[in-house]
Design a protein around this motif. Structure first.
Motif, PDB file in Angstrom:
ATOM      1  N   UNK A  26       0.819  -1.298   0.168  1.00  0.00           N
ATOM      2  CA  UNK A  26       0.112   0.037  -0.172  1.00  0.00           C
ATOM      3  C   UNK A  26       0.927   1.161  -0.059  1.00  0.00           C
ATOM      4  N   UNK A  27       1.943   1.167   0.840  1.00  0.00           N
ATOM      5  CA  UNK A  27       2.810   2.452   0.935  1.00  0.00           C
ATOM      6  C   UNK A  27       3.468   2.644  -0.580  1.00  0.00           C
ATOM      7  N   UNK A  28       3.922   1.541  -1.241  1.00  0.00           N
ATOM      8  CA  UNK A  28       4.432   1.624  -2.479  1.00  0.00           C
ATOM      9  C   UNK A  28       3.313   2.125  -3.514  1.00  0.00           C
ATOM     10  N   UNK A  29       2.207   1.705  -3.150  1.00  0.00           N
ATOM     11  CA  UNK A  29       1.313   2.040  -4.235  1.00  0.00           C
ATOM     12  C   UNK A  29       1.060   3.672  -4.292  1.00  0.00           C
ATOM     13  N   UNK A  30       0.832   4.023  -3.006  1.00  0.00           N
ATOM     14  CA  UNK A  30       0.886   5.630  -2.639  1.00  0.00           C
ATOM     15  C   UNK A  30       1.981   6.301  -3.094  1.00  0.00           C
ATOM     16  N   UNK A  31       3.101   5.972  -3.275  1.00  0.00           N
ATOM     17  CA  UNK A  31       4.195   6.645  -3.614  1.00  0.00           C
ATOM     18  C   UNK A  31       4.179   6.812  -5.050  1.00  0.00           C
ATOM     19  N   UNK A  32       3.987   5.520  -5.746  1.00  0.00           N
ATOM     20  CA  UNK A  32       3.903   5.303  -7.272  1.00  0.00           C
ATOM     21  C   UNK A  32       2.584   6.217  -7.655  1.00  0.00           C
ATOM     22  N   UNK A  33       1.583   6.352  -7.360  1.00  0.00           N
ATOM     23  CA  UNK A  33       0.419   6.956  -7.600  1.00  0.00           C
ATOM     24  C   UNK A  33       0.739   8.275  -7.653  1.00  0.00           C
ATOM     25  N   UNK A  34       1.437   8.908  -6.464  1.00  0.00           N
ATOM     26  CA  UNK A  34       1.752  10.193  -6.442  1.00  0.00           C
ATOM     27  C   UNK A  34       2.584  10.727  -7.496  1.00  0.00           C
ATOM     28  N   UNK A  35       3.419   9.891  -8.121  1.00  0.00           N
ATOM     29  CA  UNK A  35       4.387  10.103  -9.126  1.00  0.00           C
ATOM     30  C   UNK A  35       3.476  10.252 -10.459  1.00  0.00           C
ATOM     31  N   UNK A  36       2.847   8.963 -10.808  1.00  0.00           N
ATOM     32  CA  UNK A  36       2.576   8.701 -12.035  1.00  0.00           C
ATOM     33  C   UNK A  36       1.015   9.336 -12.017  1.00  0.00           C
ATOM     34  N   UNK A  37       0.458   9.474 -11.092  1.00  0.00           N
ATOM     35  CA  UNK A  37      -0.947  10.006 -11.191  1.00  0.00           C
ATOM     36  C   UNK A  37      -2.113   9.031 -12.118  1.00  0.00           C
ATOM     37  N   UNK A  38      -1.746   7.884 -12.285  1.00  0.00           N
ATOM     38  CA  UNK A  38      -2.480   6.816 -12.966  1.00  0.00           C
ATOM     39  C   UNK A  38      -2.614   5.416 -12.313  1.00  0.00           C
ATOM     40  N   UNK A  39      -3.780   5.050 -11.863  1.00  0.00           N
ATOM     41  CA  UNK A  39      -3.756   3.821 -10.949  1.00  0.00           C
ATOM     42  C   UNK A  39      -3.203   2.751 -12.030  1.00  0.00           C
ATOM     43  N   UNK A  40      -3.600   2.353 -13.137  1.00  0.00           N
ATOM     44  CA  UNK A  40      -2.751   1.158 -13.677  1.00  0.00           C
ATOM     45  C   UNK A  40      -1.316   1.277 -13.705  1.00  0.00           C
ATOM     46  N   UNK A  41      -0.749   2.468 -14.204  1.00  0.00           N
ATOM     47  CA  UNK A  41       0.460   2.586 -14.283  1.00  0.00           C
ATOM     48  C   UNK A  41       1.186   2.571 -12.756  1.00  0.00           C
ATOM     49  N   UNK A  42       0.561   3.102 -11.726  1.00  0.00           N
ATOM     50  CA  UNK A  42       1.293   2.941 -10.568  1.00  0.00           C
ATOM     51  C   UNK A  42       1.238   1.500 -10.006  1.00  0.00           C
ATOM     52  N   UNK A  43       0.208   0.772 -10.508  1.00  0.00           N
ATOM     53  CA  UNK A  43       0.156  -0.693 -10.060  1.00  0.00           C
ATOM     54  C   UNK A  43       1.356  -1.404 -10.836  1.00  0.00           C
ATOM     55  N   UNK A  44       1.427  -1.013 -12.206  1.00  0.00           N
ATOM     56  CA  UNK A  44       2.599  -1.461 -12.788  1.00  0.00           C
ATOM     57  C   UNK A  44       3.927  -1.069 -12.428  1.00  0.00           C
ATOM     58  N   UNK A  45       4.150   0.082 -11.951  1.00  0.00           N
ATOM     59  CA  UNK A  45       5.574   0.354 -11.118  1.00  0.00           C
ATOM     60  C   UNK A  45       5.637  -0.432 -10.065  1.00  0.00           C
ATOM     61  N   UNK A  46       4.746  -0.579  -9.319  1.00  0.00           N
ATOM     62  CA  UNK A  46       4.826  -1.339  -7.726  1.00  0.00           C
ATOM     63  C   UNK A  46       5.293  -3.002  -8.098  1.00  0.00           C
ATOM     64  N   UNK A  47       4.366  -3.313  -9.233  1.00  0.00           N
ATOM     65  CA  UNK A  47       5.037  -4.822  -9.391  1.00  0.00           C
ATOM     66  C   UNK A  47       6.278  -4.887  -9.973  1.00  0.00           C
ATOM     67  N   UNK A  48       6.526  -3.861 -10.887  1.00  0.00           N
ATOM     68  CA  UNK A  48       8.280  -3.820 -11.365  1.00  0.00           C
ATOM     69  C   UNK A  48       9.067  -3.811 -10.040  1.00  0.00           C
ATOM     70  N   UNK A  49       8.929  -2.827  -9.222  1.00  0.00           N
ATOM     71  CA  UNK A  49       9.714  -2.770  -8.082  1.00  0.00           C
ATOM     72  C   UNK A  49       9.676  -4.032  -7.321  1.00  0.00           C
ATOM     73  N   UNK A  50       8.705  -4.510  -6.952  1.00  0.00           N
ATOM     74  CA  UNK A  50       8.503  -5.984  -6.160  1.00  0.00           C
ATOM     75  C   UNK A  50       9.548  -6.858  -6.925  1.00  0.00           C
ATOM     76  N   UNK A  51       9.305  -6.934  -8.312  1.00  0.00           N
ATOM     77  CA  UNK A  51      10.075  -8.035  -9.072  1.00  0.00           C
ATOM     78  C   UNK A  51      11.477  -7.591  -9.025  1.00  0.00           C
TER      79      UNK A  51
END
Length: 135
Positions: A26-51
């Motif tokens: 959730x924390x990673x998603x919040x950070x990513x969403x604040x950067x990219x301002x798009x839910x799908x792109x934020x989820x992709x960024x979080x998934x990439x970070x965890x991989x």
């Protein structure tokens, strides 16, 4: 508890890493969403970070620094887009090196704003810029 999970995950324990994902997701998603301002792109960024985190976890030297290390992997930006006086991105890609936009090393964000004489920070009165994420 978190340090033990990191140690177990570093040893290849999938369940421990899954728990870390649950704790940090959730924390990673919040950070990513604040950067990219798009839910799908934020989820992709979080998934990439965890991989990337799973692959690079054996290299993490200090398990107590897992959170900041993970956030650095998440932001993973070498550039940002400057804005004009109306806060509209100019289209230019500017290198983050030596600027308050360089999140490749951990530091409190607020301290960078207070210390910054950067024109882009002044225009936006803080951070209101796009980070160009590597992926």
């Amino acid at each position: 508890m978190r340090t033990r999970l990191v140690d177990r995950a570093k040893g290849g324990d999938d369940a421990a890493f899954s728990e870390l994902v649950d704790l940090e997701g959730d924390r990673c998603y919040a950070i990513a969403y604040r950067i990219v301002r798009d839910a799908e792109r934020a989820q992709d960024a979080v998934q990439q970070a965890f991989l990337l985190a799973w692959r690079e976890l054996p290299r993490l030297r200090d398990p107590d620094r897992f959170g900041p290390w993970l956030h650095r992997l998440l932001v993973n930006a070498d550039a940002y887009t400057p804005v004009d006086a109306g806060l509209i991105p100019t289209g230019e890609l500017r290198n983050v090196a030596g600027t308050p936009f360089d999140f490749r090393q951990s530091a409190p964000i607020g301290s960078r704003i207070r210390e910054a004489s950067d024109a882009q920070i002044a225009i936006a009165r803080g951070y209101d810029h796009n980070c160009v994420l590597r992926g």
